[in-house]
Motif scaffolding. Structure first.
Motif, short mmCIF file in Angstrom:
data_model
loop_
_atom_site.label_atom_id
_atom_site.label_comp_id
_atom_site.label_asym_id
_atom_site.label_seq_id
_atom_site.Cartn_x
_atom_site.Cartn_y
_atom_site.Cartn_z
N ARG A 174 -3.59 -6.03 -3.33
CA ARG A 174 -3.24 -7.25 -2.62
C ARG A 174 -2.17 -6.96 -1.56
O ARG A 174 -1.24 -6.20 -1.80
CB ARG A 174 -2.69 -8.27 -3.63
N SER A 175 -2.34 -7.58 -0.37
CA SER A 175 -1.36 -7.39 0.70
C SER A 175 -0.03 -8.01 0.31
O SER A 175 0.02 -9.16 -0.16
CB SER A 175 -1.87 -8.01 2.00
N LYS A 176 1.05 -7.26 0.51
CA LYS A 176 2.38 -7.75 0.18
C LYS A 176 3.42 -6.84 0.80
O LYS A 176 3.09 -5.76 1.33
CB LYS A 176 2.59 -7.81 -1.34
N LEU A 177 4.67 -7.27 0.75
CA LEU A 177 5.79 -6.44 1.11
C LEU A 177 6.62 -6.17 -0.13
O LEU A 177 6.73 -7.04 -1.00
CB LEU A 177 6.66 -7.11 2.18
N SER A 180 -3.77 -11.86 8.07
CA SER A 180 -4.05 -10.72 8.95
C SER A 180 -2.99 -9.63 8.80
O SER A 180 -1.84 -9.89 8.43
CB SER A 180 -4.12 -11.19 10.41
N ASP A 181 -3.40 -8.42 9.14
CA ASP A 181 -2.45 -7.30 9.13
C ASP A 181 -1.36 -7.50 10.18
O ASP A 181 -0.22 -7.06 10.00
CB ASP A 181 -3.18 -5.99 9.41
N ALA A 182 -1.71 -8.18 11.28
CA ALA A 182 -0.72 -8.43 12.34
C ALA A 182 0.40 -9.33 11.81
O ALA A 182 1.57 -9.13 12.17
CB ALA A 182 -1.39 -9.07 13.55
N PHE A 183 0.05 -10.30 10.97
CA PHE A 183 1.09 -11.17 10.40
C PHE A 183 2.02 -10.38 9.50
O PHE A 183 3.25 -10.51 9.59
CB PHE A 183 0.43 -12.30 9.61
N TRP A 184 1.46 -9.56 8.62
CA TRP A 184 2.30 -8.78 7.72
C TRP A 184 3.16 -7.78 8.48
O TRP A 184 4.31 -7.53 8.12
CB TRP A 184 1.43 -8.05 6.70
N GLY A 216 0.81 -1.21 0.00
CA GLY A 216 0.00 0.00 0.00
C GLY A 216 0.84 1.26 0.00
O GLY A 216 0.56 2.21 -0.73
N ARG A 217 1.91 1.28 0.79
CA ARG A 217 2.78 2.45 0.83
C ARG A 217 3.53 2.61 -0.49
O ARG A 217 3.77 3.73 -0.94
CB ARG A 217 3.76 2.33 1.99
N ASP A 218 3.92 1.50 -1.09
CA ASP A 218 4.61 1.57 -2.38
C ASP A 218 3.67 2.14 -3.45
O ASP A 218 4.09 2.96 -4.26
CB ASP A 218 5.10 0.17 -2.77
N THR A 219 2.41 1.70 -3.44
CA THR A 219 1.44 2.24 -4.38
C THR A 219 1.20 3.72 -4.13
O THR A 219 1.10 4.52 -5.08
CB THR A 219 0.11 1.48 -4.26
N ALA A 220 1.15 4.12 -2.85
CA ALA A 220 0.96 5.53 -2.52
C ALA A 220 2.13 6.37 -3.03
O ALA A 220 1.95 7.49 -3.50
CB ALA A 220 0.80 5.69 -1.02
N ALA A 221 3.35 5.82 -2.93
CA ALA A 221 4.52 6.56 -3.41
C ALA A 221 4.46 6.75 -4.93
O ALA A 221 4.79 7.82 -5.44
CB ALA A 221 5.80 5.82 -3.01
N VAL A 222 4.04 5.70 -5.64
CA VAL A 222 3.92 5.80 -7.10
C VAL A 222 2.85 6.82 -7.48
O VAL A 222 3.04 7.63 -8.40
CB VAL A 222 3.63 4.43 -7.71
#
Length: 219
Positions: free
Chosen positions: A91-94, A158-162, A36-42
């Motif tokens: 999609r959730s990712k790092l 879960s967000d906690a896992f990521w 999500g942060r990477d998409t926000a930066a783009v």
């Protein structure tokens, strides 16, 4: 093609994005962030191009007649909400910058072992299975590149896992070595050339910059 003020609006965010990204890669440091942060930066990097492109093409002149310069508030808010929609539905990712797939996978294995000591590793496919969490992780990477995504086959972890994975991965990736030769020099060179051109273009006729700013606000 662009007036000086329009060129500054269009390319300044993109230049800053390229400089920041290239500086991370050239320095040898690794940057671990969420998808999500990477998409926000783009989206932030291309916001200037959107302003002088689609927003200008579909500019609501009737609304601008009523609101004046304040018409840009709802326009920018609309772009912000559109970006939020993309981030929420992504999609959730790092995302990791500054390491190749081999270096990142070794750090990922150590990070997952800190979360689940029974983790099963597939070195050939660059995949890790965490039985206690019921998560299958994999790397989405192109050989030789230093921008890699860590994805999960399961869509609803879960967000906690990521969050936990990101914390452990940032810790373990410090023990890895940066790629050699360093990547990012081409992006840095392109950003410097664009910045030099933009400054020179704007400095040739400062009055055009002022007039462009005035015309941009007052329609």
């Amino acid at each position: 093609m662009f007036e000086p003020f329009e060129a500054a609006v269009a390319f300044t965010p993109l230049i800053l994005y390229l400089i920041c990204l290239a500086a991370i890669r050239v320095s040898g440091k690794a940057w671990v962030t969420t998808g999500g942060r990477d998409t926000a930066a783009v989206l932030s990097a291309i916001c200037g191009l959107v302003v002088v492109g689609p927003m200008e093409l579909f500019f609501p002149k009737a609304t601008a007649y009523l609101l004046g310069p304040w018409v840009w508030v709802p326009l920018l808010l609309l772009y912000f909400l559109f970006g939020c929609l993309l981030i929420i539905n992504s999609r959730s990712k790092l995302v990791v910058y500054g390491r190749t797939s081999d270096a990142l996978f070794s750090a990922l294995v150590r990070a997952t072992n800190a979360i689940d000591t029974t983790a099963v590793v597939d070195h050939e496919q660059h995949q890790v299975y965490l039985p206690q969490v019921n998560a299958h992780l994999r790397l989405d990477a192109t050989p030789g590149h230093d921008c890699i995504s860590v994805l999960a086959f399961e869509p609803a972890l879960s967000d906690a896992f990521w969050r936990s994975l990101r914390i452990h991965l940032k810790k373990e990736i410090r023990l890895t070595s940066p790629p050699y030769p360093r990547r990012g020099w081409a992006a840095m060179g392109l950003a410097v050339v664009m910045l030099f051109w933009l400054i020179q273009y704007a400095a040739e006729e400062p009055s055009r910059m002022v007039d462009g700013f005035r015309d941009w606000l007052i329609r």
